[in-house]
Design a protein around this motif. Structure first.
Motif, PDB file in Angstrom:
ATOM      1  N   ASP A   6       0.855  -1.177   0.000  1.00 55.85           N
ATOM      2  CA  ASP A   6       0.000   0.000   0.000  1.00 55.85           C
ATOM      3  C   ASP A   6       0.894   1.230   0.000  1.00 55.85           C
ATOM      4  OD1 ASP A   6      -2.181  -1.633   0.151  1.00 55.85           O
ATOM      5  OD2 ASP A   6      -2.774  -1.054   2.175  1.00 55.85           O
ATOM      6  N   VAL A   7       0.562   2.200  -0.832  1.00 53.84           N
ATOM      7  CA  VAL A   7       1.242   3.494  -0.822  1.00 53.84           C
ATOM      8  C   VAL A   7       0.255   4.518  -0.272  1.00 53.84           C
ATOM      9  CG1 VAL A   7       2.399   5.269  -2.175  1.00 53.84           C
ATOM     10  CG2 VAL A   7       2.698   2.852  -2.780  1.00 53.84           C
ATOM     11  N   VAL A   8       0.618   5.105   0.855  1.00 53.88           N
ATOM     12  CA  VAL A   8      -0.259   6.045   1.555  1.00 53.88           C
ATOM     13  C   VAL A   8       0.300   7.457   1.396  1.00 53.88           C
ATOM     14  CG1 VAL A   8      -1.326   6.636   3.750  1.00 53.88           C
ATOM     15  CG2 VAL A   8      -0.804   4.237   3.230  1.00 53.88           C
ATOM     16  N   LEU A   9      -0.542   8.364   0.941  1.00 50.97           N
ATOM     17  CA  LEU A   9      -0.168   9.775   0.869  1.00 50.97           C
ATOM     18  C   LEU A   9      -0.445  10.400   2.231  1.00 50.97           C
ATOM     19  CD1 LEU A   9      -1.801  10.735  -2.564  1.00 50.97           C
ATOM     20  CD2 LEU A   9       0.389   9.582  -2.124  1.00 50.97           C
ATOM     21  N   PRO A  10       0.564  10.929   2.897  1.00 50.30           N
ATOM     22  CA  PRO A  10       0.331  11.494   4.228  1.00 50.30           C
ATOM     23  C   PRO A  10      -0.509  12.762   4.157  1.00 50.30           C
ATOM     24  CG  PRO A  10       2.558  11.969   3.501  1.00 50.30           C
ATOM     25  CD  PRO A  10       1.969  11.054   2.471  1.00 50.30           C
TER      26      PRO A  10
END
Length: 240
Positions: A38-42
């Motif tokens: 998963d790539v999470v944008l902060p």
């Protein structure tokens, strides 16, 4: 499964309306080819509007010094900010995860069935095997509508030319005049799979693509007598 801070290194077009995104590989991050993250944008990521998390298959091989994912591009509240962000922006990596991890039985072959951007986990598998002293026998069936939709074709052709035990069949199911395509145009069918798997030692079968495509391919493999334990697939809308 862990949670890691990372950095966007950049992106590039890999097919029409498809991009690869490169991220700094966090220290201590290990994975098996075929897995996903998963790539999470902060919060505060440029342009983010609350749609901040997506799952992507890993394209890079485990020994590469960066993490690469690939995706079809849509005008979504997640993908557009990611595509427009400059290198150096921070992201959060969660993983690795997924049931598509490459099997650890070196005496068994690998048959991969990819639809569109579903090729991404198989690039990781093929790159990893290509680096081994004795790569496992591999066959890839890769379906797209048109050549311009087919990500990583040049790399795959290079692997097929260099590796004696890797065979690829690419099929374009809706080519148009001017595409210059003179190869296979059928949808992937039992005959194609049986031909690709002929002579391979006890293959595992891996499927990646849209949910409908994965369901159809699983049913097809079941119909020709492949055991459920030998079929591995993951479908999610990120492949579309």
């Amino acid at each position: 499964m862990g949670k890691y801070d990372s950095t966007l290194l950049g992106s590039e077009e890999i097919a029409q309306a498809a991009r690869a995104f490169h991220f700094e590989k966090p220290e201590g991050f290990d994975f098996t080819p075929g897995q996903s993250i998963d790539v999470v944008l902060p919060e505060g990521f440029p342009g983010e509007t609350g749609d901040r998390r997506r799952t992507f298959s890993i394209v890079s091989a485990p020994d590469e010094d960066r993490l690469t994912v690939g995706t079809r591009m849509r005008k979504s509240a997640y993908k557009q900010p990611l595509a427009q962000a400059p290198p150096g922006e921070g992201v959060i990596i969660v993983g690795p995860k997924g049931t598509m991890a490459l099997h650890d039985e070196p005496d068994r072959a690998i048959v991969m069935i990819a639809g569109g951007i579903g090729i991404t986990p198989f690039i990781s598998i093929i790159r990893s095997e290509a680096e081994q002293d004795s790569p496992r026998p591999m066959a890839l069936l890769y379906a797209n509508h048109r050549p311009r939709d087919a990500a990583y074709m040049d790399e795959l052709r290079a692997h097929a030319k260099r590796l004696d035990n890797f065979h690829m069949v690419a099929t374009m199911t809706a080519p148009e005049d001017g595409d210059g395509w003179d190869g296979e145009t059928r949808r992937i069918d039992p005959e194609m799979v049986e031909t690709a798997a002929s002579g391979l030692p006890k293959p595992h079968y891996y499927i990646a693509g849209t949910p409908d495509m994965c369901e159809d391919m699983r049913q097809m493999l079941d119909d020709v007598g492949i055991e459920d334990d030998d079929i591995h697939s993951e479908d999610f809308t990120g492949y579309t």
